[in-house]
Structure formats: C-alpha cells, structure tokens
Design a protein around this motif. Structure first.
Motif, mmCIF file in Angstrom:
data_model
loop_
_atom_site.group_PDB
_atom_site.id
_atom_site.type_symbol
_atom_site.label_atom_id
_atom_site.label_comp_id
_atom_site.label_asym_id
_atom_site.label_seq_id
_atom_site.Cartn_x
_atom_site.Cartn_y
_atom_site.Cartn_z
ATOM 1 N N LEU A 14 0.831 -1.205 0.000
ATOM 2 C CA LEU A 14 0.000 0.000 0.000
ATOM 3 C C LEU A 14 0.870 1.262 0.000
ATOM 4 C CD1 LEU A 14 -2.950 1.049 0.217
ATOM 5 C CD2 LEU A 14 -2.620 1.052 2.687
ATOM 6 N N TYR A 15 1.924 1.280 0.808
ATOM 7 C CA TYR A 15 2.839 2.427 0.828
ATOM 8 C C TYR A 15 3.547 2.589 -0.513
ATOM 9 C CZ TYR A 15 2.282 3.270 5.809
ATOM 10 O OH TYR A 15 1.777 3.576 7.035
ATOM 11 N N LEU A 16 3.917 1.488 -1.148
ATOM 12 C CA LEU A 16 4.530 1.575 -2.469
ATOM 13 C C LEU A 16 3.562 2.205 -3.468
ATOM 14 C CD1 LEU A 16 6.743 0.921 -4.552
ATOM 15 C CD2 LEU A 16 5.672 -1.326 -4.816
ATOM 16 N N PHE A 17 2.332 1.743 -3.468
ATOM 17 C CA PHE A 17 1.323 2.265 -4.392
ATOM 18 C C PHE A 17 1.062 3.748 -4.155
ATOM 19 C CE2 PHE A 17 -3.197 3.073 -5.360
ATOM 20 C CZ PHE A 17 -3.153 2.855 -6.730
ATOM 21 N N ILE A 21 1.985 6.910 -6.697
ATOM 22 C CA ILE A 21 0.901 7.806 -7.139
ATOM 23 C C ILE A 21 1.217 9.252 -6.756
ATOM 24 C CG2 ILE A 21 -1.527 8.411 -6.806
ATOM 25 C CD1 ILE A 21 -1.114 5.976 -8.601
ATOM 26 N N LEU A 22 1.637 9.482 -5.508
ATOM 27 C CA LEU A 22 1.962 10.853 -5.091
ATOM 28 C C LEU A 22 3.132 11.432 -5.882
ATOM 29 C CD1 LEU A 22 1.584 10.807 -1.214
ATOM 30 C CD2 LEU A 22 0.169 11.994 -2.874
ATOM 31 N N PHE A 23 4.142 10.610 -6.122
ATOM 32 C CA PHE A 23 5.271 11.091 -6.905
ATOM 33 C C PHE A 23 4.836 11.441 -8.323
ATOM 34 C CE2 PHE A 23 8.876 10.426 -9.757
ATOM 35 C CZ PHE A 23 9.748 11.367 -9.229
ATOM 36 N N THR A 24 4.020 10.594 -8.919
ATOM 37 C CA THR A 24 3.534 10.852 -10.273
ATOM 38 C C THR A 24 2.713 12.130 -10.326
ATOM 39 O OG1 THR A 24 3.485 8.473 -10.692
ATOM 40 C CG2 THR A 24 2.219 9.880 -12.197
ATOM 41 N N LEU A 25 1.817 12.305 -9.361
ATOM 42 C CA LEU A 25 1.000 13.520 -9.328
ATOM 43 C C LEU A 25 1.842 14.768 -9.098
ATOM 44 C CD1 LEU A 25 -2.120 12.289 -7.319
ATOM 45 C CD2 LEU A 25 -1.953 12.726 -9.782
ATOM 46 N N SER A 26 2.899 14.645 -8.303
ATOM 47 C CA SER A 26 3.738 15.815 -8.028
ATOM 48 C C SER A 26 4.570 16.237 -9.229
ATOM 49 C CB SER A 26 4.648 15.555 -6.837
ATOM 50 O OG SER A 26 5.674 14.666 -7.205
ATOM 51 N N GLU A 27 4.734 15.362 -10.193
ATOM 52 C CA GLU A 27 5.499 15.685 -11.390
ATOM 53 C C GLU A 27 4.651 16.376 -12.460
ATOM 54 O OE1 GLU A 27 8.893 15.369 -11.839
ATOM 55 O OE2 GLU A 27 8.747 14.992 -9.692
ATOM 56 N N TYR A 41 8.272 10.746 -0.012
ATOM 57 C CA TYR A 41 8.456 9.623 -0.930
ATOM 58 C C TYR A 41 9.510 8.661 -0.400
ATOM 59 C CZ TYR A 41 6.464 13.121 -4.106
ATOM 60 O OH TYR A 41 5.703 14.086 -4.676
ATOM 61 N N TRP A 42 10.607 9.215 0.108
ATOM 62 C CA TRP A 42 11.676 8.355 0.608
ATOM 63 C C TRP A 42 11.226 7.544 1.805
ATOM 64 C CZ3 TRP A 42 15.323 6.793 -2.249
ATOM 65 C CH2 TRP A 42 15.840 7.589 -3.251
ATOM 66 N N HIS A 43 10.442 8.133 2.696
ATOM 67 C CA HIS A 43 9.939 7.373 3.841
ATOM 68 C C HIS A 43 8.928 6.326 3.401
ATOM 69 C CE1 HIS A 43 11.847 10.227 6.601
ATOM 70 N NE2 HIS A 43 11.755 9.223 7.455
ATOM 71 N N MET A 44 8.109 6.668 2.415
ATOM 72 C CA MET A 44 7.151 5.671 1.917
ATOM 73 C C MET A 44 7.872 4.485 1.288
ATOM 74 S SD MET A 44 3.891 7.564 0.308
ATOM 75 C CE MET A 44 2.685 8.330 1.365
ATOM 76 N N ILE A 45 8.947 4.756 0.570
ATOM 77 C CA ILE A 45 9.673 3.672 -0.086
ATOM 78 C C ILE A 45 10.553 2.917 0.909
ATOM 79 C CG2 ILE A 45 11.384 3.121 -1.870
ATOM 80 C CD1 ILE A 45 8.608 3.926 -2.942
ATOM 81 N N ALA A 46 11.321 3.639 1.734
ATOM 82 C CA ALA A 46 12.288 2.981 2.620
ATOM 83 C C ALA A 46 11.619 2.300 3.814
ATOM 84 C CB ALA A 46 13.328 3.989 3.103
ATOM 85 N N LEU A 47 10.872 3.048 4.597
ATOM 86 C CA LEU A 47 10.240 2.451 5.783
ATOM 87 C C LEU A 47 8.870 1.872 5.478
ATOM 88 C CD1 LEU A 47 11.163 4.887 8.671
ATOM 89 C CD2 LEU A 47 11.752 2.491 8.483
ATOM 90 N N GLY A 48 8.128 2.538 4.624
ATOM 91 C CA GLY A 48 6.783 2.061 4.329
ATOM 92 C C GLY A 48 6.765 0.798 3.508
#
Length: 139
Positions: A14-17, A21-27, A41-48
């Motif tokens: 879920l955190y990956l998804f 999505i947030l990264f894509t929208l922010s671009e 994004y880094w916390h979602m990928i690394a810890l999440g």
C-alpha cells in the motif's frame, strides 16, 4: 503465513502504491505544491515499503519454534506494526510543513520519530531470538 506477516506485506504494498501515485501527481506541472514532498516519498519507499516487506517476510520465514507457531503473531510484533505505521502517518502529516509551521507540527514530528524507532526496536526484540542456529542431526 501468520496474520502479522500478511499485514506487514499488505501495508508495505500500500505504501509503495501511494508513494508512486503521489510522486507521479507531483510531477504534473499544474499540480505543483509549495511543500517539500521528497522526504515523504523516501519514507514511503524505505520504511513504508521495503522495511515492512522485510519485516513481514522475516516474521514468516523465521518462526519461533515448531510448537509455538502463532497464526496471528505475538504481541511484540503487533506493537512493532502499529507503532511503525502510526509513526509513518505522523511523519507524512508533519514533515512537509516542518519548515513553515515548526511550532504546529513539531510534536507530531517528534512523536513520529519515537514511534518509528519503537517499531524497529520491537521488531529487533521479536526477531533476535529466532536467529539461533538449529541443532544438526548426528549421522
């Protein structure tokens, strides 16, 4: 697979998804915000994502012992799951606003750090005894 492992893995996915999505929208140029989202994004990928997948799989692959395999998980592993995820939510809600509204989000930010460290510490306490060598059969 224990229930706690399924929860760790599902929340990790879920955190990956959400992170992607947030990264894509922010671009997208018309959706640009004036808040720094890169640490989120880094916390979602690394810890999440990565850490929770590792936690879930390791709790599954390193059972306590054959007689005490729990289908739900131990209390310590649930404390780890809840505190890690609650800390991540506090982090996501406070970190983007830390530069502009320090007084408002300082306490949730510190709480996020404490909860994340507690989650990792509880996981270490849970998994450490499972990492013992198994006795070899004498042939």
């Amino acid at each position: 697979m224990p229930k706690i492992s399924r929860f760790f893995i599902k929340f990790g996915m879920l955190y990956l998804f959400i992170g992607v999505i947030l990264f894509t929208l922010s671009e997208i140029p018309i959706l640009q915000l004036n808040i720094p989202l890169l640490p989120i994004y880094w916390h979602m990928i690394a810890l999440g994502w990565i850490s929770q997948i590792i936690f879930g799989v390791s709790l599954w692959m390193f059972p306590k012992n054959k007689q005490t395999i729990s289908k739900n998980g131990s209390r310590l592993s649930w404390i780890s799951f809840i505190s890690l995820n609650l800390g991540l939510v506090f982090r996501f809600c406070s970190e983007p606003f830390l530069l502009n509204n320090r007084e408002l989000v300082f306490i949730p930010f510190i709480a996020s750090i404490v909860l994340q460290v507690l989650g990792v510490f509880c996981f270490i306490l849970e998994i450490w005894p499972r990492l013992s060598t198994s006795p070899r059969k004498q042939t």
